[in-house]
Design a protein around this motif. Structure first.
Motif, PDB file in Angstrom:
ATOM      1  N   TYR A  24      -3.914   2.720   3.194  1.00  0.00           N
ATOM      2  CA  TYR A  24      -4.105   1.365   2.661  1.00  0.00           C
ATOM      3  C   TYR A  24      -4.617   1.424   1.217  1.00  0.00           C
ATOM      4  CZ  TYR A  24      -6.347  -3.236   2.107  1.00  0.00           C
ATOM      5  OH  TYR A  24      -6.760  -4.463   1.649  1.00  0.00           O
ATOM      6  N   ALA A  40       2.682  -3.962   1.761  1.00  0.00           N
ATOM      7  CA  ALA A  40       3.686  -3.508   0.806  1.00  0.00           C
ATOM      8  C   ALA A  40       3.383  -4.085  -0.577  1.00  0.00           C
ATOM      9  CB  ALA A  40       5.081  -3.939   1.259  1.00  0.00           C
ATOM     10  N   ARG A  49       2.667   0.897   7.367  1.00  0.00           N
ATOM     11  CA  ARG A  49       3.000   0.219   8.616  1.00  0.00           C
ATOM     12  C   ARG A  49       2.163   0.839   9.724  1.00  0.00           C
ATOM     13  NH1 ARG A  49       8.052   0.714   6.112  1.00  0.00           N
ATOM     14  NH2 ARG A  49       9.074  -1.305   5.700  1.00  0.00           N
ATOM     15  N   CYS A  50       1.553   0.003  10.536  1.00  0.00           N
ATOM     16  CA  CYS A  50       0.723   0.487  11.636  1.00  0.00           C
ATOM     17  C   CYS A  50       0.599  -0.598  12.688  1.00  0.00           C
ATOM     18  CB  CYS A  50      -0.656   0.911  11.137  1.00  0.00           C
ATOM     19  SG  CYS A  50      -1.610  -0.425  10.383  1.00  0.00           S
ATOM     20  N   ALA A  51       0.195  -0.203  13.879  1.00  0.00           N
ATOM     21  CA  ALA A  51      -0.041  -1.139  14.976  1.00  0.00           C
ATOM     22  C   ALA A  51      -1.542  -1.297  15.161  1.00  0.00           C
ATOM     23  CB  ALA A  51       0.606  -0.619  16.260  1.00  0.00           C
ATOM     24  N   SER A  84       1.552  -8.373   5.869  1.00  0.00           N
ATOM     25  CA  SER A  84       2.356  -9.045   6.894  1.00  0.00           C
ATOM     26  C   SER A  84       1.841  -8.631   8.270  1.00  0.00           C
ATOM     27  CB  SER A  84       3.838  -8.664   6.777  1.00  0.00           C
ATOM     28  OG  SER A  84       4.326  -8.981   5.488  1.00  0.00           O
ATOM     29  N   PRO A 116       5.296   1.485   1.506  1.00  0.00           N
ATOM     30  CA  PRO A 116       4.457   0.543   2.257  1.00  0.00           C
ATOM     31  C   PRO A 116       3.733   1.235   3.420  1.00  0.00           C
ATOM     32  CG  PRO A 116       6.749   0.237   2.845  1.00  0.00           C
ATOM     33  CD  PRO A 116       6.738   1.237   1.724  1.00  0.00           C
ATOM     34  N   THR A 145      -0.512  -6.364  17.308  1.00  0.00           N
ATOM     35  CA  THR A 145       0.205  -6.730  16.084  1.00  0.00           C
ATOM     36  C   THR A 145       0.787  -5.505  15.414  1.00  0.00           C
ATOM     37  OG1 THR A 145      -1.787  -6.512  14.715  1.00  0.00           O
ATOM     38  CG2 THR A 145      -1.344  -8.682  15.692  1.00  0.00           C
ATOM     39  N   GLU A 146       1.782  -5.765  14.596  1.00  0.00           N
ATOM     40  CA  GLU A 146       2.365  -4.735  13.737  1.00  0.00           C
ATOM     41  C   GLU A 146       2.075  -5.140  12.298  1.00  0.00           C
ATOM     42  OE1 GLU A 146       6.815  -3.864  12.910  1.00  0.00           O
ATOM     43  OE2 GLU A 146       6.276  -2.685  14.699  1.00  0.00           O
ATOM     44  N   VAL A 147       1.270  -4.360  11.613  1.00  0.00           N
ATOM     45  CA  VAL A 147       0.778  -4.702  10.275  1.00  0.00           C
ATOM     46  C   VAL A 147       1.562  -3.912   9.233  1.00  0.00           C
ATOM     47  CG1 VAL A 147      -1.216  -4.675   8.741  1.00  0.00           C
ATOM     48  CG2 VAL A 147      -1.509  -5.200  11.183  1.00  0.00           C
ATOM     49  N   THR A 148       1.978  -4.638   8.180  1.00  0.00           N
ATOM     50  CA  THR A 148       2.660  -3.999   7.049  1.00  0.00           C
ATOM     51  C   THR A 148       1.954  -4.412   5.761  1.00  0.00           C
ATOM     52  OG1 THR A 148       4.780  -4.095   8.219  1.00  0.00           O
ATOM     53  CG2 THR A 148       4.852  -3.714   5.841  1.00  0.00           C
TER      54      THR A 148
END
Length: 682
Positions: free
Chosen positions: A118, A150, A130-132, A161, A128, A145-148
């Motif tokens: 991050y 970018a 990406r992680c859960a 997101s 970007p 959730t799935e976090v992005t």
């Protein structure tokens, strides 16, 4: 600059400088900033003058109406603006999220790897993140959730997101449960069992409260196939479900695996396993196995019928460190096989020594066939002497394996293995051919001496798995040995049960002129009715009867009566009798008095190489080979020196009866010491 903080979610943080500073997660965030306005325009990354007011309104409307939770985050990690979906996910007004720490909102600081990734995005990395993440929803339930994260082009800011994937994750969980559980018993299946077992064997550096041990009960139902075949698969499935319930109940009642939770699994068919994590020792596993046996031995009332089954259980308990999942299950499976072989309806504890013997047997099995091709086998011969006149009548061929690694192996080391894997057929053919060739050579080299017959042991599998009659006929023709100089020995249990093809083969061999002998007579079925219709010409009395003749001062009248009766019966049927394990002159005398025809044992000679037999044939005709100071008989069974060098096959199936099984003296069949020389019977 940005850091992880232990503060409630959505606590407002501000950096007076408004920029990211510092080089890592250890940097500190500045003091509190004044509350910002609840509304903020969307940062589009495009210079304000390049878009019309209408376009900006459309962008703002799309941002707020998006079903994906979104927020624009500055380089300082603070939220610049958030849409309504993100606010709904977090249970708050999106305007109140402005100037909040984005990492705190979606728990990016809980994992060091995610936190570092991050920070890299905030510092300008194009790739970007990406992680859960599992958040706490407005209703208090977990929100997956799935976090992005970018970067936004040109603006220097990033877009956060957040997608709600709870339904998808629930579906995946349901599919995984179906994939990892047995549909009949609802127990974990083999895949989940190995997953849990592997996890239990993986060291946990943060776990200091476990025992560091692991246990496994591996069980198989006895007689389940018969129930399945006779009553149908429906009843069989009901029985499996009932068995599963009792297994779970046993494990729960005994409280095994409290720390990690026990695991009762169906591995397939009628095989089950109970995994005990952090076991306390073999006593714990033994108690569990005993409880399972007792539970399964109670009748099952299914489909209007009362069914009874039992189980065989292999028990393994050991230190987890250094143990692999495959190795543990293999050990348990081997132990289960031992329980089956020992009589079923029992549990057996893994024995490393017994397992080493099993591994040795497997190693010998893999080397047997190549050993025949490489010529590693040799034959020794033990004389058979007439008890009446002391003359040398014949010899028995006994095979030895000159193993390049283990040294000389007696037949009891490998004959049983050869019978199991089928290599006894090839080895038996080799023994028969070489014994006949050697007997013919003696006949040609010593024409003045009475011809010797050669006796060769034959395994039952040779009769079933090969054309023994054709093999014998071909070998006799090739070597030129007269059929009357060949004697084939089969065990009593094999001959007495002969019917069909084996009986036809024995009859054909007898018609050919080959003598058929029953070896170890008196230890098997002893069905005397078979003697009247089998083509048998010789009975070889087992050494257990002959040993009763050893004690001259305290003879065993029962043994003498039994032997005398057997001899008289054999003679009335036209059979001759050979006594095995003759070790003293007193034994020979008493056996001669009850009518035995020939004797075999250490009184006359140990098994010796063929050239020693040739030396006997060169001696004075009519003299008997007997013990001399140079060839005194070795110690008897009571002082048996034990197996020679090399691996021992260990417990398991009997060494059986095959080419050259030396069971005449309870001895290893050593060929050490000088050859016996003929001497007057004494």
């Amino acid at each position: 600059m940005i850091t992880k903080r232990n503060h409630p979610r959505r606590r407002r943080l501000a950096d007076p400088a408004g920029t990211v500073s510092g080089t890592g997660a250890g940097a500190l965030v500045g003091g509190e900033a004044p509350r910002v306005a609840p509304a903020a325009p969307v940062a589009t990354g495009v210079p304000p003058g390049s878009r019309s007011a209408g376009e900006l309104r459309d962008i703002q409307a799309a941002f707020n109406a998006a079903r994906l939770g979104m927020a624009v985050v500055g380089r300082d990690g603070r939220v610049v603006s958030a849409n309504h979906t993100l606010g709904a996910m977090l249970g708050t007004d999106p305007a109140l999220l402005s100037d909040e720490s984005a990492a705190d909102l979606v728990d990016l600081g809980d994992d060091s790897r995610i936190w570092n990734a991050y920070l890299a995005v905030l510092r300008g990395r194009d790739e970007p993140l990406r992680c859960a993440r599992c958040l706490k929803g407005p209703d208090g339930r977990p929100l997956w959730t799935e976090v992005t994260v970018a970067p936004l082009p040109e603006s220097g800011r990033v877009l956060l997101s957040v997608a709600d994937v709870s339904e998808r994750r629930d579906l995946q969980a349901r599919l995984r449960h179906l994939q990892m559980h047995d549909p009949v018993t609802r127990l974990p299946n083999r895949a989940l069992f190995f997953e849990r077992l592997t996890a239990a064997l993986t060291p946990d550096p943060y776990d200091r409260g476990g025992t560091g041990r692991i246990g496994l009960c591996y069980l198989d139902l006895d007689g389940f196939k018969a129930i399945n075949d006779t009553l149908g698969h429906r009843v069989g499935d009901e029985l499996l479900r009932a068995v599963a319930q009792r297994l779970v109940q046993c494990a729960d009642e005994l409280g095994h695996g409290r720390r990690g939770g026990h695991l009762v699994a169906r591995l397939g068919g009628d095989e089950f396993a109970v995994l005990v994590e952090d076991s306390t020792g073999t006593e714990q596993l033994a108690a569990l196995a005993g409880s399972v046996l007792a539970a399964l031995q109670r009748p099952f009332d299914l489909a209007g019928q009362r069914l009874s089954v039992s189980a065989s259980i292999g028990v393994v308990e050991r230190v987890a460190a250094g143990t692999t999942a495959t190795g543990l299950v293999q050990a348990a499976d081997t132990t289960l096989y031992w329980a089956k072989a020992d009589g079923k309806a029992r549990w057996t504890l893994f024995d490393p020594e017994r397992n080493a013997h099993r591994m040795t047997r497997q190693a010998l099995s893999s080397m047997l066939r190549p050993a025949v091709e490489r010529g590693e086998f040799t034959l020794d011969y033990q004389p058979l002497v007439g008890l009446g006149d002391g003359a040398l009548r014949g010899v028995e061929a006994l095979v030895r394996w000159r193993h390049p690694q283990f040294g000389t192996l007696a037949p009891n080391r490998f004959i049983g293995v050869a019978e199991e894997d089928g290599s006894i057929v090839e080895l038996g053919r080799w023994v028969l051919e070489n014994a006949c060739r050697q007997a013919r050579r003696w006949q040609l080299d010593h024409p003045a001496a009475p011809p010797l017959f050669v006796s060769v042991n034959v395994a039952v599998r040779q009769v079933w798995d090969s054309d023994l009659v054709a093999d014998v006929a071909g070998i006799l023709k090739e070597t030129g040995l007269p059929p009357e100089l060949l004697q084939l020995e089969l065990t009593e249990s094999a001959v007495m049960g002969s019917a069909g093809r084996p009986l036809q083969a024995l009859q054909a061999l007898s018609d050919m002129g080959v003598a058929i002998a029953i070896d170890d007579f008196g230890t098997g079925y002893s069905n005397l009715a078979y003697l009247s219709r089998l083509p048998v010409s010789v009975l070889k009395l087992d050494g257990s009867f002959v040993r009763g003749f050893r004690d001259v001062e305290h003879p065993n009248p029962a043994d003498e009566t039994i032997v005398e009766a057997l001899v008289q019966l054999a003679h009335r049927l036209g059979l001759t009798v050979t006594a095995e394990c003759v070790e003293s002159a007193e034994q020979a005398e008493r056996l001669r008095n009850v009518g035995c025809d020939t004797g075999q044992g250490w009184l006359y000679s140990r098994p010796v190489p063929p050239e020693h037999i040739a030396a006997l044939l060169n001696s004075v005709a009519g003299s008997a080979p007997g013990p001399t100071p140079d060839a005194a008989p070795g110690p008897g069974p009571s002082s048996d020196p034990g197996p020679g060098p090399g691996p021992h096959p260990g417990p398991g199936p009997s060494a059986g009866h095959g080419p050259g099984v030396d069971q005449r003296h309870g001895a290893p069949g050593s060929t050490s010491g000088p050859a016996p020389t003929p001497a007057p019977e004494g």
